[in-house]
Design a protein around this motif. Structure first.
Motif, PDB file in Angstrom:
ATOM      1  N   GLY A   1      58.576  22.617 -43.437  1.00 38.25           N
ATOM      2  CA  GLY A   1      57.665  23.570 -43.031  1.00 38.25           C
ATOM      3  C   GLY A   1      58.012  24.994 -43.055  1.00 38.25           C
ATOM      4  N   THR A   2      59.362  25.309 -42.504  1.00 35.84           N
ATOM      5  CA  THR A   2      59.770  26.488 -42.729  1.00 35.84           C
ATOM      6  C   THR A   2      59.814  27.195 -43.965  1.00 35.84           C
ATOM      7  N   LEU A   3      60.130  26.210 -45.129  1.00 35.72           N
ATOM      8  CA  LEU A   3      60.422  26.729 -46.343  1.00 35.72           C
ATOM      9  C   LEU A   3      58.967  26.801 -47.094  1.00 35.72           C
ATOM     10  N   PHE A   4      58.265  25.822 -46.957  1.00 37.92           N
ATOM     11  CA  PHE A   4      56.935  25.861 -47.605  1.00 37.92           C
ATOM     12  C   PHE A   4      55.510  26.113 -46.948  1.00 37.92           C
ATOM     13  N   GLY A   5      55.624  26.547 -45.718  1.00 38.85           N
ATOM     14  CA  GLY A   5      54.557  27.105 -44.605  1.00 38.85           C
ATOM     15  C   GLY A   5      53.393  26.391 -44.896  1.00 38.85           C
ATOM     16  N   LYS A   6      52.225  26.826 -44.898  1.00 33.39           N
ATOM     17  CA  LYS A   6      50.754  26.067 -44.870  1.00 33.39           C
ATOM     18  C   LYS A   6      50.686  25.156 -45.710  1.00 33.39           C
ATOM     19  N   ARG A   7      51.079  25.025 -46.939  1.00 38.29           N
ATOM     20  CA  ARG A   7      51.181  24.006 -48.067  1.00 38.29           C
ATOM     21  C   ARG A   7      51.674  22.633 -47.581  1.00 38.29           C
ATOM     22  N   MET A   8      52.533  22.667 -46.422  1.00 41.26           N
ATOM     23  CA  MET A   8      53.030  21.376 -45.929  1.00 41.26           C
ATOM     24  C   MET A   8      52.187  20.765 -45.118  1.00 41.26           C
ATOM     25  N   GLU A   9      50.938  21.599 -44.603  1.00 43.07           N
ATOM     26  CA  GLU A   9      49.956  20.904 -43.693  1.00 43.07           C
ATOM     27  C   GLU A   9      49.002  20.222 -44.600  1.00 43.07           C
ATOM     28  N   ILE A  10      48.796  20.514 -45.772  1.00 38.80           N
ATOM     29  CA  ILE A  10      47.864  19.951 -46.982  1.00 38.80           C
ATOM     30  C   ILE A  10      48.834  18.600 -47.324  1.00 38.80           C
ATOM     31  N   LEU A  11      50.019  18.820 -47.590  1.00 37.77           N
ATOM     32  CA  LEU A  11      50.941  17.639 -48.150  1.00 37.77           C
ATOM     33  C   LEU A  11      50.901  16.849 -47.101  1.00 37.77           C
ATOM     34  N   GLY A  12      51.192  17.180 -45.685  1.00 36.80           N
ATOM     35  CA  GLY A  12      51.120  16.214 -44.381  1.00 36.80           C
ATOM     36  C   GLY A  12      49.881  15.267 -44.658  1.00 36.80           C
ATOM     37  N   GLY A  13      48.779  15.894 -44.913  1.00 37.28           N
ATOM     38  CA  GLY A  13      47.591  15.119 -44.706  1.00 37.28           C
ATOM     39  C   GLY A  13      47.383  14.109 -45.841  1.00 37.28           C
ATOM     40  N   LEU A  14      47.835  14.730 -46.905  1.00 39.05           N
ATOM     41  CA  LEU A  14      47.850  13.625 -48.113  1.00 39.05           C
ATOM     42  C   LEU A  14      48.790  12.522 -48.068  1.00 39.05           C
ATOM     43  N   VAL A  15      49.930  12.838 -47.415  1.00 45.50           N
ATOM     44  CA  VAL A  15      51.328  11.786 -46.810  1.00 45.50           C
ATOM     45  C   VAL A  15      50.242  10.739 -45.918  1.00 45.50           C
ATOM     46  N   LEU A  16      49.655  11.151 -45.085  1.00 45.17           N
ATOM     47  CA  LEU A  16      48.876  10.266 -44.036  1.00 45.17           C
ATOM     48  C   LEU A  16      47.860   9.340 -44.826  1.00 45.17           C
ATOM     49  N   ILE A  17      47.180  10.003 -45.766  1.00 46.75           N
ATOM     50  CA  ILE A  17      46.201   9.328 -46.376  1.00 46.75           C
ATOM     51  C   ILE A  17      46.842   8.105 -47.534  1.00 46.75           C
ATOM     52  N   LEU A  18      47.918   8.563 -47.748  1.00 46.43           N
ATOM     53  CA  LEU A  18      48.649   7.668 -48.776  1.00 46.43           C
ATOM     54  C   LEU A  18      49.116   6.468 -48.129  1.00 46.43           C
ATOM     55  N   ILE A  19      49.734   6.673 -46.947  1.00 43.46           N
ATOM     56  CA  ILE A  19      50.242   5.679 -45.928  1.00 43.46           C
ATOM     57  C   ILE A  19      49.101   4.750 -45.584  1.00 43.46           C
ATOM     58  N   GLY A  20      47.975   5.367 -45.498  1.00 41.92           N
ATOM     59  CA  GLY A  20      46.876   4.324 -44.871  1.00 41.92           C
ATOM     60  C   GLY A  20      46.229   3.446 -45.999  1.00 41.92           C
ATOM     61  N   SER A  21      46.362   4.357 -47.269  1.00 41.07           N
ATOM     62  CA  SER A  21      45.885   3.726 -48.402  1.00 41.07           C
ATOM     63  C   SER A  21      46.919   2.218 -49.001  1.00 41.07           C
ATOM     64  N   ARG A  22      48.337   2.669 -48.706  1.00 38.81           N
ATOM     65  CA  ARG A  22      49.267   1.516 -48.925  1.00 38.81           C
ATOM     66  C   ARG A  22      49.159   0.597 -48.047  1.00 38.81           C
ATOM     67  N   ILE A  23      48.834   0.838 -46.689  1.00 42.29           N
ATOM     68  CA  ILE A  23      48.400  -0.275 -45.808  1.00 42.29           C
ATOM     69  C   ILE A  23      47.281  -1.011 -46.482  1.00 42.29           C
ATOM     70  N   LEU A  24      46.245  -0.354 -46.666  1.00 38.20           N
ATOM     71  CA  LEU A  24      45.160  -0.932 -47.224  1.00 38.20           C
ATOM     72  C   LEU A  24      45.380  -1.976 -48.494  1.00 38.20           C
ATOM     73  N   PHE A  25      45.638  -1.312 -49.371  1.00 39.08           N
ATOM     74  CA  PHE A  25      46.150  -1.850 -50.540  1.00 39.08           C
ATOM     75  C   PHE A  25      47.021  -3.230 -50.467  1.00 39.08           C
ATOM     76  N   SER A  26      48.113  -2.868 -49.688  1.00 42.87           N
ATOM     77  CA  SER A  26      49.013  -4.199 -49.678  1.00 42.87           C
ATOM     78  C   SER A  26      48.278  -5.303 -48.880  1.00 42.87           C
ATOM     79  N   HIS A  27      47.540  -5.010 -48.018  1.00 43.38           N
ATOM     80  CA  HIS A  27      46.756  -6.251 -47.467  1.00 43.38           C
ATOM     81  C   HIS A  27      45.656  -7.107 -48.368  1.00 43.38           C
ATOM     82  N   LEU A  28      45.181  -5.960 -49.212  1.00 42.83           N
ATOM     83  CA  LEU A  28      43.860  -6.443 -49.893  1.00 42.83           C
ATOM     84  C   LEU A  28      44.828  -7.097 -51.222  1.00 42.83           C
ATOM     85  N   ILE A  29      45.723  -6.726 -51.563  1.00 38.37           N
ATOM     86  CA  ILE A  29      46.434  -7.341 -52.820  1.00 38.37           C
ATOM     87  C   ILE A  29      46.999  -8.578 -52.621  1.00 38.37           C
ATOM     88  N   LEU A  30      47.559  -8.694 -51.271  1.00 36.27           N
ATOM     89  CA  LEU A  30      48.388  -9.999 -51.027  1.00 36.27           C
ATOM     90  C   LEU A  30      47.589 -11.052 -50.376  1.00 36.27           C
TER      91      LEU A  30
END
Length: 186
Positions: free
Chosen positions: A157-186
């Motif tokens: 966060g110190t290195l990249f500033g506000k862009r990390m908040e956007i990246l953090g939000g994307l990471v949360l969505i990706l984690i949720g998507s991974r959980i969803l897809f891993s359950h739907l595929i299996l």
């Protein structure tokens, strides 16, 4: 169940919580000791409690919960992630940002990242394993990994500033998507 097996399970369960902590810290929401404590404590606590709850619920409830647990995790993580992206894109400094280490956001994140631990508790009940030791190990390892992720996220966060908040939000969505897809595929 051996200690090695418990540690492997605990590390696997702690990954989602650690990723959320990394994202929250990188976005600047874990700057003080209280926020760091809240994040690591709540994730560790929920990762401890959910296997116990799953174990107590036993086999009868698993078929009902299994049908939609992945949707709950996805929607909770996507909701918080979208809000972080929105706030990260907002250029006005006067808007108060919603801290993911406080209130209902913290509870939602804690539940979303520990739903898999509930399933582990159900599995351990089926295997007739005493739940106390594995649950304590899962909680402690999650809290420790969360603290480590916060340290790493703070540096990013110190290195990249506000862009990390956007990246953090994307990471949360990706984690949720991974959980969803891993359950739907299996």
């Amino acid at each position: 169940m051996t200690i090695f097996e418990v540690i492997i399970i605990a590390v696997g369960l702690a990954m989602d919580a650690s990723a959320v902590c990394l994202a929250a810290a990188a976005a600047g929401f874990a700057n003080d000791a209280r926020a760091k404590f809240r994040l690591s404590f709540h994730f560790g606590l929920f990762q401890f409690l959910m296997p116990v709850l799953g174990w107590l619920l036993g086999i009868s409830f698993v078929s009902h919960f299994k049908a939609f647990d992945h949707w709950i995790a996805f929607f909770l993580l996507a909701f918080v992630g979208i809000r972080m992206i929105w706030e990260g894109m907002d250029k006005s400094p006067e808007i108060q940002k919603k801290d993911p280490s406080k209130g209902m956001t913290m509870v939602m994140l804690s539940v979303a990242t520990s739903i898999d631990a509930l399933a582990v508790g159900l599995s351990l009940a089926m295997l007739d394993v005493n739940i106390l030791y594995p649950s304590v190990m899962i909680g402690v390892i999650t809290a420790g990994m969360s603290l480590l992720a916060i340290k790493i996220g703070t540096k990013l966060g110190t290195l990249f500033g506000k862009r990390m908040e956007i990246l953090g939000g994307l990471v949360l969505i990706l984690i949720g998507s991974r959980i969803l897809f891993s359950h739907l595929i299996l």
